[in-house]
Scaffold this motif. Structure first.
Motif, PDB file in Angstrom:
ATOM      1  N   VAL A 124       0.847  -1.196   0.000  1.00 55.32           N
ATOM      2  CA  VAL A 124       0.000   0.000   0.000  1.00 55.32           C
ATOM      3  C   VAL A 124       0.881   1.244   0.000  1.00 55.32           C
ATOM      4  O   VAL A 124       0.673   2.173  -0.787  1.00 55.32           O
ATOM      5  CB  VAL A 124      -0.954   0.003   1.226  1.00 55.32           C
ATOM      6  N   LYS A 125       1.924   1.211   0.868  1.00 57.14           N
ATOM      7  CA  LYS A 125       2.826   2.367   0.951  1.00 57.14           C
ATOM      8  C   LYS A 125       3.488   2.644  -0.390  1.00 57.14           C
ATOM      9  O   LYS A 125       3.721   3.784  -0.765  1.00 57.14           O
ATOM     10  CB  LYS A 125       3.928   2.079   1.989  1.00 57.14           C
ATOM     11  N   ARG A 126       3.807   1.571  -1.112  1.00 54.71           N
ATOM     12  CA  ARG A 126       4.471   1.747  -2.416  1.00 54.71           C
ATOM     13  C   ARG A 126       3.483   2.075  -3.531  1.00 54.71           C
ATOM     14  O   ARG A 126       3.858   2.120  -4.707  1.00 54.71           O
ATOM     15  CB  ARG A 126       5.239   0.479  -2.786  1.00 54.71           C
ATOM     16  N   GLY A 127       2.227   2.186  -3.163  1.00 52.82           N
ATOM     17  CA  GLY A 127       1.207   2.559  -4.153  1.00 52.82           C
ATOM     18  C   GLY A 127       0.824   1.405  -5.064  1.00 52.82           C
ATOM     19  O   GLY A 127       0.191   1.605  -6.103  1.00 52.82           O
ATOM     20  N   LYS A 128       1.167   0.169  -4.669  1.00 55.49           N
ATOM     21  CA  LYS A 128       0.851  -0.974  -5.541  1.00 55.49           C
ATOM     22  C   LYS A 128      -0.518  -1.554  -5.224  1.00 55.49           C
ATOM     23  O   LYS A 128      -0.988  -2.455  -5.918  1.00 55.49           O
ATOM     24  CB  LYS A 128       1.916  -2.059  -5.369  1.00 55.49           C
ATOM     25  N   MET A 129      -1.125  -1.067  -4.148  1.00 55.79           N
ATOM     26  CA  MET A 129      -2.402  -1.639  -3.719  1.00 55.79           C
ATOM     27  C   MET A 129      -3.118  -0.577  -2.884  1.00 55.79           C
ATOM     28  O   MET A 129      -2.457   0.250  -2.242  1.00 55.79           O
ATOM     29  CB  MET A 129      -2.028  -2.856  -2.871  1.00 55.79           C
ATOM     30  N   THR A 130      -4.463  -0.621  -2.897  1.00 59.59           N
ATOM     31  CA  THR A 130      -5.188   0.341  -2.066  1.00 59.59           C
ATOM     32  C   THR A 130      -5.480  -0.302  -0.705  1.00 59.59           C
ATOM     33  O   THR A 130      -5.408  -1.532  -0.570  1.00 59.59           O
ATOM     34  CB  THR A 130      -6.529   0.721  -2.718  1.00 59.59           C
ATOM     35  N   THR A 131      -5.831   0.533   0.279  1.00 62.68           N
ATOM     36  CA  THR A 131      -6.169   0.000   1.602  1.00 62.68           C
ATOM     37  C   THR A 131      -7.379  -0.921   1.486  1.00 62.68           C
ATOM     38  O   THR A 131      -7.472  -1.933   2.189  1.00 62.68           O
ATOM     39  CB  THR A 131      -6.523   1.163   2.557  1.00 62.68           C
ATOM     40  N   GLU A 132      -8.261  -0.567   0.594  1.00 61.21           N
ATOM     41  CA  GLU A 132      -9.452  -1.402   0.412  1.00 61.21           C
ATOM     42  C   GLU A 132      -9.059  -2.803  -0.088  1.00 61.21           C
ATOM     43  O   GLU A 132      -9.555  -3.824   0.406  1.00 61.21           O
ATOM     44  CB  GLU A 132     -10.333  -0.698  -0.620  1.00 61.21           C
ATOM     45  N   GLN A 133      -8.120  -2.826  -1.038  1.00 66.20           N
ATOM     46  CA  GLN A 133      -7.670  -4.132  -1.544  1.00 66.20           C
ATOM     47  C   GLN A 133      -6.985  -4.928  -0.445  1.00 66.20           C
ATOM     48  O   GLN A 133      -7.117  -6.146  -0.349  1.00 66.20           O
ATOM     49  CB  GLN A 133      -6.712  -3.935  -2.724  1.00 66.20           C
ATOM     50  N   LEU A 134      -6.220  -4.206   0.389  1.00 64.12           N
ATOM     51  CA  LEU A 134      -5.548  -4.877   1.511  1.00 64.12           C
ATOM     52  C   LEU A 134      -6.600  -5.589   2.365  1.00 64.12           C
ATOM     53  O   LEU A 134      -6.465  -6.780   2.687  1.00 64.12           O
ATOM     54  CB  LEU A 134      -4.789  -3.838   2.344  1.00 64.12           C
ATOM     55  N   GLU A 135      -7.664  -4.876   2.708  1.00 69.84           N
ATOM     56  CA  GLU A 135      -8.688  -5.464   3.583  1.00 69.84           C
ATOM     57  C   GLU A 135      -9.400  -6.620   2.870  1.00 69.84           C
ATOM     58  O   GLU A 135      -9.693  -7.642   3.490  1.00 69.84           O
ATOM     59  CB  GLU A 135      -9.702  -4.398   4.028  1.00 69.84           C
ATOM     60  N   GLN A 136      -9.615  -6.455   1.559  1.00 65.49           N
ATOM     61  CA  GLN A 136     -10.269  -7.553   0.819  1.00 65.49           C
ATOM     62  C   GLN A 136      -9.427  -8.818   0.904  1.00 65.49           C
ATOM     63  O   GLN A 136      -9.922  -9.919   1.098  1.00 65.49           O
ATOM     64  CB  GLN A 136     -10.411  -7.178  -0.660  1.00 65.49           C
ATOM     65  N   ARG A 137      -8.112  -8.631   0.783  1.00 65.00           N
ATOM     66  CA  ARG A 137      -7.241  -9.814   0.820  1.00 65.00           C
ATOM     67  C   ARG A 137      -7.201 -10.418   2.210  1.00 65.00           C
ATOM     68  O   ARG A 137      -7.237 -11.636   2.378  1.00 65.00           O
ATOM     69  CB  ARG A 137      -5.846  -9.454   0.341  1.00 65.00           C
ATOM     70  N   MET A 138      -7.124  -9.567   3.222  1.00 65.31           N
ATOM     71  CA  MET A 138      -7.098 -10.089   4.592  1.00 65.31           C
ATOM     72  C   MET A 138      -8.412 -10.825   4.886  1.00 65.31           C
ATOM     73  O   MET A 138      -8.409 -11.828   5.599  1.00 65.31           O
ATOM     74  CB  MET A 138      -6.885  -8.950   5.605  1.00 65.31           C
ATOM     75  N   ASP A 139      -9.515 -10.338   4.302  1.00 62.89           N
ATOM     76  CA  ASP A 139     -10.809 -11.003   4.533  1.00 62.89           C
ATOM     77  C   ASP A 139     -10.827 -12.423   3.959  1.00 62.89           C
ATOM     78  O   ASP A 139     -11.610 -13.259   4.384  1.00 62.89           O
ATOM     79  CB  ASP A 139     -11.947 -10.197   3.878  1.00 62.89           C
ATOM     80  N   LEU A 140      -9.986 -12.635   2.965  1.00 62.13           N
ATOM     81  CA  LEU A 140      -9.950 -13.970   2.355  1.00 62.13           C
ATOM     82  C   LEU A 140      -9.124 -14.948   3.192  1.00 62.13           C
ATOM     83  O   LEU A 140      -9.112 -16.145   2.937  1.00 62.13           O
ATOM     84  CB  LEU A 140      -9.361 -13.890   0.942  1.00 62.13           C
ATOM     85  N   LEU A 141      -8.384 -14.419   4.163  1.00 61.63           N
ATOM     86  CA  LEU A 141      -7.518 -15.271   4.993  1.00 61.63           C
ATOM     87  C   LEU A 141      -8.222 -15.574   6.308  1.00 61.63           C
ATOM     88  O   LEU A 141      -8.613 -14.667   7.039  1.00 61.63           O
ATOM     89  CB  LEU A 141      -6.200 -14.537   5.275  1.00 61.63           C
ATOM     90  N   PHE A 142      -8.343 -16.851   6.568  1.00 55.94           N
ATOM     91  CA  PHE A 142      -9.087 -17.244   7.756  1.00 55.94           C
ATOM     92  C   PHE A 142      -8.150 -18.068   8.637  1.00 55.94           C
ATOM     93  O   PHE A 142      -7.694 -19.152   8.252  1.00 55.94           O
ATOM     94  CB  PHE A 142     -10.318 -18.028   7.275  1.00 55.94           C
ATOM     95  N   GLY A 143      -7.793 -17.554   9.792  1.00 51.64           N
ATOM     96  CA  GLY A 143      -6.871 -18.258  10.688  1.00 51.64           C
ATOM     97  C   GLY A 143      -7.608 -19.281  11.536  1.00 51.64           C
ATOM     98  O   GLY A 143      -8.732 -19.042  11.967  1.00 51.64           O
ATOM     99  N   THR A 144      -6.984 -20.413  11.748  1.00 44.11           N
ATOM    100  CA  THR A 144      -7.610 -21.441  12.601  1.00 44.11           C
ATOM    101  C   THR A 144      -6.555 -22.263  13.340  1.00 44.11           C
ATOM    102  O   THR A 144      -5.410 -22.379  12.886  1.00 44.11           O
ATOM    103  CB  THR A 144      -8.510 -22.387  11.765  1.00 44.11           C
ATOM    104  N   LEU A 145      -6.994 -22.832  14.491  1.00 46.40           N
ATOM    105  CA  LEU A 145      -6.112 -23.730  15.245  1.00 46.40           C
ATOM    106  C   LEU A 145      -6.654 -25.153  15.177  1.00 46.40           C
ATOM    107  O   LEU A 145      -6.095 -26.067  15.772  1.00 46.40           O
ATOM    108  CB  LEU A 145      -6.063 -23.279  16.722  1.00 46.40           C
ATOM    109  N   ASP A 146      -7.737 -25.307  14.415  1.00 49.54           N
ATOM    110  CA  ASP A 146      -8.456 -26.571  14.454  1.00 49.54           C
ATOM    111  C   ASP A 146      -8.449 -27.259  13.083  1.00 49.54           C
ATOM    112  O   ASP A 146      -8.983 -26.728  12.105  1.00 49.54           O
ATOM    113  CB  ASP A 146      -9.904 -26.248  14.885  1.00 49.54           C
ATOM    114  N   TYR A 147      -7.890 -28.452  13.041  1.00 46.88           N
ATOM    115  CA  TYR A 147      -7.830 -29.197  11.778  1.00 46.88           C
ATOM    116  C   TYR A 147      -9.225 -29.453  11.181  1.00 46.88           C
ATOM    117  O   TYR A 147      -9.376 -29.587   9.972  1.00 46.88           O
ATOM    118  CB  TYR A 147      -7.111 -30.532  11.988  1.00 46.88           C
TER     119      TYR A 147
END
Ligand code: 3H9
Length: 703
Positions: A349-372
């Motif tokens: 984002v800082k380098r202007g390669k992505m917007t903050t909105e895109q950052l959040e969209q990508r993070m939304d696609l990542l789902f952390g879990t501790l359970d197999y």
């Protein structure tokens, strides 16, 4: 009329649709068909304007690359003269650009007076990626359209730019409202031109392309950029062509461009890069598996391990819009992993390669879990845990219990046996190796390791998904190190041995970087970590019966805690990013030479180069013979994209072919005799090389 062209006459317009799938490469028959159609439209008094478009959407990916180096590339009508002829037609020509206009395709559009593109169209002059320069007017007409500086940047980058950027630069006059509307809006544009009696070509925007630039612009540009070009020829030729555009009238500039293009086309570098282009396409083909084999669906992915590797792997999928579950054993490790990913995106984002909105969209696609149990609906699971067989086997046993039938189970091992891992599950046909290179979110190469039991559809699906996440997948069979690291072994060995025989690490590295490799062996080990190299070697020690005294120097550095850049000392000393030679390492090498009874002598650069490359080439040919690599081109791709071998040398296999296989064989035999016991042991020509030379073959292939 040729079936390569669809010609339609509509109310004062001639619509000429290029119909040579898949990309309208401008081969001789297509060129002939285009010029015939344009002449017909020019001569037809009913036609007041001409529209050129891609019949199936895509405009053109440029000259036909397979013609280069043969008579066909300039067989009449050749592209440069054909485009000159188009510029002489006294009727407006409109290029309607669907999807892509690259290289000669964009030059074709530049020869038209007017250009309209669909919103998702991409244009560029990508010749530089093939060791070429635009040869059909691109270096002359583009500077006159958008100015010398913008043209130079576009040509040297070889980048594809989007429609909006192209419009801002002045390459496109208009952007259609949608792809579906492109042709209709091109028609409307043509009627507007007719109604206002527009000239066939508008006046040049930059009749003096260098206007406004300092007199020494090109000289300064060269001085600033030349170090990055290393020994590449094409960027230098581009600069000469741009100089011509700035100094000469168009006709003379075009003649100069053509001469420079022919020089580039005949160069070894362009030949090598064209080899790489076709090798990349070939790598996607899997012998024995039909291209239309039904694939498994991959909509959900899971990655096990949120460390640097696992996190990087997960990012690839999120970047491609695919949801990923990221599994860790402990909450802290998971949080740390997710935070690290966020940090990477924040840098973008800082380098202007992505917007903050895109950052959040990508993070939304990542789902952390501790359970197999959360992996039960994943279509593809990639294990990226610690590189220890027992740990990976345990992970696979658990996956066998929780994953749904048909899920693809992948291991990101870099050195373990995929078949042994597969044997721990009840469905070995679903197991495959995916060797990502670090940093996994950046490096393009992906070794796809096909196990003994891997099902054809698992392999085909994996190759497809790899492309979807922007990787270059190369198939490898199972062996220690797969293609890349297996070849690295003799190469690293030889470098160590040369240091024992009298070369300094910096001399060995210097010879390799002079060949344009990104890094020498010792800088690479310092970067990757001497400890990492040691631990892999150590884990594998039981399976190698060889005398490994040649790497004693590395082992001693490991014992001293000199792990490389991360500890500030390794084969070199580091102050920040600055590297310095270390006389202590040379003294250690001298002591070890005495201990191991290796005679020392001044080392000749040519010998260093020969020995490092001959062992690398020999191992590559052996891999082909064993069937670990499917094609010599695959080996080249691995070394170019994973190990910094210069693409303009075509990779180690292509380089060997250029040297001459007979010369490579003779060289290996020469060192076999010259280096005593060591030579006897390590300079054994691989049987396939001997067979190829005996058969008079010049290309590396299995016979
Ligand atoms: C030039 O224009 C010189 C002029 O300035 C002067 C001349 C005098 N030629 O990549 P894909 C084939 S230099 C021949 O898998 P994608 C490709 O081999 C040229 N064939 O699909 C493949 O065949 P196959 C400047 C070409 O969607 C099939 O098309 N132009 C050409 O991933 C599909 O390709 C370039 O440098 C070609 N020009 O990517 C553009 N292009 O199915 C080079 C493609 O048998 N091309 N093929 O394996 C590309 O960058 C990509 O192929 C493209 C499509 C982005 C177009």
């Amino acid at each position: 009329m040729s079936d390569l062209i669809h010609y339609r006459l509509e109310d004062g317009l001639a619509l000429i649709g290029l119909a040579r799938p898949p990309v309208n490469a401008l081969s001789q028959p297509l060129r002939a068909a285009i010029i015939d159609a344009c002449e017909r439209a020019a001569a037809d008094t009913r036609v007041q304007a001409i529209i050129l478009h891609g019949e199936h959407g895509l405009f053109s990916a440029g000259a036909d690359i397979s013609e280069f180096g043969s008579d066909a590339s300039f067989a009449e009508p050749d592209l440069p003269s054909m485009l000159v002829r188009l510029t002489e037609i006294h009727k407006p020509l409109v290029a309607a650009i669907g999807k892509l206009a690259l290289g000669g395709g964009l030059e074709l559009a530049l020869a038209c007076g007017y250009r309209v593109g669909e919103p998702s169209a991409r244009v560029g002059l990508s010749e530089i990626n093939l060791g070429l320069l635009p040869g059909a007017g691109g270096t002359q007409r583009l500077p006159r359209l958008i100015g010398a500086e913008s043209a130079l940047n576009l040509i040297l980058s070889g980048a594809q730019i989007n429609a909006e950027r192209a419009r801002m630069l002045g390459i496109l006059d208009r952007i259609a409202t949608s792809a579906d509307q492109l042709l209709d809006e091109a028609r409307a544009y043509a009627y507007e031109l007719i109604s206002c009696s527009a000239p066939a070509r508008p006046a040049e925007a930059w009749p003096e392309p260098a206007e406004g630039l300092p007199d020494d612009f090109l000289t300064r540009y060269r001085a600033e950029h030349e170090p990055r070009w290393k020994s590449r020829l094409a960027p230098r030729l581009v600069l000469s062509a741009l100089e011509a555009a700035c100094l000469l009238p168009l006709e003379e500039g075009l003649a100069r461009e053509l001469a420079l293009f022919k020089q580039a086309e005949a160069s070894r570098q362009s030949k090598a890069l064209r080899h790489v282009f076709f090798a990349e396409r070939e790598a996607a083909r899997i012998p024995g598996i039909e291209a239309d084999i039904p694939l498994r669906k991959v909509d959900k992915v899971a990655v096990i391990g949120a460390g640097t590797m696992g996190g990087g792997i997960a990012m690839n999928f999120a970047n491609a819009g695919i949801p990923v579950a990221l599994l860790e054993l402990k909450g802290e490790a998971l949080d740390r992993g997710l935070m690290q990913i966020r940090k990477h995106y924040e840098i973008s984002v800082k380098r202007g390669k992505m917007t903050t909105e895109q950052l959040e969209q990508r993070m939304d696609l990542l789902f952390g879990t501790l359970d197999y149990a959360d992996l039960s609906d994943a279509d593809l699971v990639i294990e990226a845990v610690f590189e220890k067989l027992e740990i990976k086997q345990q992970v696979f046993r658990t996956l066998d219990e929780v994953c749904k039938p048909g899920a693809i189970l992948a291991t990101n091992t870099s050195s373990l046996d995929v078949d042994v891992i597969a044997a721990t599950v009840s469905r070995p046909q679903d197991v495959i190796g995916l060797h990502f290179f670090s940093p996994a979110n950046v490096m393009r190469l992906l070794e796809v390791v096909r196990g003994k039991a891997t099902a054809p559809d698992v392999l085909a699906t994996t190759m497809k998904i790899a492309k979807r996440i922007g990787k270059l997948p190369v198939i490898s069979g199972v062996c220690f190190g797969f293609i890349g690291n297996r070849m690295l072994e003799p190469y690293v060995r030889e470098a160590h041995r040369l240091v024992l025989e009298g070369a300094a690490p910096a001399q060995v590295d210097g010879v390799l970087t002079d060949l344009d490799l990104n890094m020498g062996v010792f800088s690479m080990l310092d970067l990757a970590g001497i400890d990492v190299n040691f631990l892999i070697r150590d884990a594998n020690r039981a399976t190698t019966a060889h005398d490994e005294s040649y790497c004693r120097l590395g082992e001693e550095l490991y014992a001293m805690g000199r792990y490389g850049q991360k500890t500030g000392r390794g084969f070199y000393l580091y102050e920040g990013r600055n590297r310095k030679d270390d006389h202590e390492v040379v003294a250690m090498a001298e002591r070890l030479s005495v201990e191991l009874q290796v005679p020392r002598r001044p080392m000749d650069d040519q010998e260093i180069l020969d020995r490092c490359l001959f062992v690398l080439i020999n191992e590559g040919i052996q891999l082909l013979d064993e069937g670990i690599a499917l094609r010599a081109g695959d080996i080249d791709l691995v070394w170019i994209n994973g190990y910094g071998f210069p693409a303009h040398l075509g990779g180690p296999m292509h380089y060997a072919e250029q040297l001459g296989l007979d010369k490579v064989l003779a060289g290996i035999q020469r060192y076999r005799h010259a280096l005593g016991e060591y030579g006897e042991m390590w300079f054994q020509p691989t049987p396939l090389l001997e067979r190829l030379v005996a058969a008079g073959r010049t290309r590396i292939e299995r016979i």
